[in-house]
Design an enzyme around this catalytic site. Structure first.
Site: not given
Ligand SMILES: Nc1ncnc2c1ncn2[C@@H]1O[C@H](COP(=O)(O)OP(=O)(O)OP(=O)(O)O)[C@@H](O)[C@H]1O
Length: 298
Positions: A23-24, A26, A28-29, A46, A135
């Site tokens: 899915l993508g 980031g 951090f992971g 995640k 955030d």
């Protein structure tokens, strides 16, 4: 977006989930769509490197797992593989609000209100549970397509920078520069209220939905903005120097709410309770919003 082939497949060793697709990625992971083998239920998972675990990973898990609301991505479970901490959550089928706004360039006022009402109700719920997200941004609000609804539902995700401790003020300068409240950027006495800073970020989101650009920015290009550029952005924030382009027609009530959310002094900034009573917000707000998320009229 990273391709599935380039990514490790930690779900294989669980015996409980299988990977469907990537899915993508980031900072951090990475996130993959997984299917639970015993009931075929889908989840966005995640993966955070176990060797990189820090206080933010701990807060993400602790804070997100406390929340259950139609406008917050549902936390499902956390489990370990040999290399990763894996956080399984509700899979949002409609991409992010960032992608949605990018596709349309900017949103019609009524459509912006549809998303904003859900955002505020979700953020208010988190605050009442003692969690400041810190955030809030278009990229961290995902969309869920629901049959029968004219527009997708909004779901807040990513609690990696969240703060739950009600007793002490936040200190860390976390978040994303273009959405960061001035008191977070200046942080003179080293403290700020994360919940009040979230209201500023919601105001930035409203601005971006209205106008398709940020109210305050550092020049694009360089990976790291220069200190002088950040100071000049801060100066604009403190002096309330931002454009309300006249070529985009936004109602006076919409602009009034926006200005109250972007007040630089956190003590003067509108509260979420006041936002939810503002006549721009209450227009077309059926009682179902927030309880089921279904039934909103545009
Ligand atoms: N619950 C979910 N459902 C569907 N897609 C998701 C979900 N959670 C994350 N994603 C997608 O996975 C990708 C990576 O998400 P992640 O939260 O790790 O990073 P990010 O928000 O893009 O960046 P960063 O964490 O660095 O701010 C994003 O494209 C995001 O939209």
């Amino acid at each position: 977006m990273a391709t599935a082939a380039a990514e490790p497949d930690p779900l294989r060793e669980t015996g409980r989930y299988e990977r469907v697709q990537s899915l993508g990625k980031g900072a951090f992971g990475f996130v993959q769509l997984g299917r639970k083998l015993h009931n075929n239920e889908l989840a966005a998972i995640k993966f955070l490197k176990r060797s990189d675990v820090n206080k933010y990973v701990e807060s993400e898990i602790l804070n997100h797992s406390m929340l259950r609301h139609p406008h917050v991505i549902q936390f499902k479970e956390v489990f370990l593989t040999s290399d990763y901490i894996c956080i399984a959550m509700e899979y949002a089928t409609g991409g992010s609000l960032f992608q949605y706004v990018q596709q349309q360039a900017r949103l019609k006022e009524a459509v912006a209100r549809w998303f904003f009402q859900q955002l505020v109700i979700g953020v208010d719920y988190c605050h009442k549970r003692g969690v400041a997200n810190r955030d809030i941004k278009l990229e961290n609000t995902l969309l869920q397509k629901v049959d029968g609804l004219p527009l997708p539902l909004l779901k807040i995700c990513d609690f990696g920078y969240s703060k739950a401790d009600m007793r002490s003020a936040a200190k860390s300068k976390v978040g994303t520069l273009t959405y960061m409240a001035p008191e977070v950027l200046v942080n003179r006495d080293g403290k700020y209220d994360g919940k009040v800073a979230d209201i500023w970020s919601c105001g930035v989101m409203l601005y971006v939905m209205f106008y398709g650009r940020y109210p305050f920015e550092v020049p694009a290009g360089a990976a790291m903005p220069k200190a002088t550029e950040i100071l000049s952005m801060l100066d604009n924030m403190v002096r309330q120097r931002y454009e309300l382009p006249t070529k985009v027609e936004i109602s006076d009530l919409g602009k009034d709410l926006l200005k109250k959310m972007l007040l630089p002094d956190p003590k003067e900034r509108i509260t979420l309770e006041e936002v939810m009573k503002h006549p721009w917000f209450t227009t077309n707000l059926p009682p179902e919003v927030g309880r089921t998320g279904v039934g909103i009229r545009v």
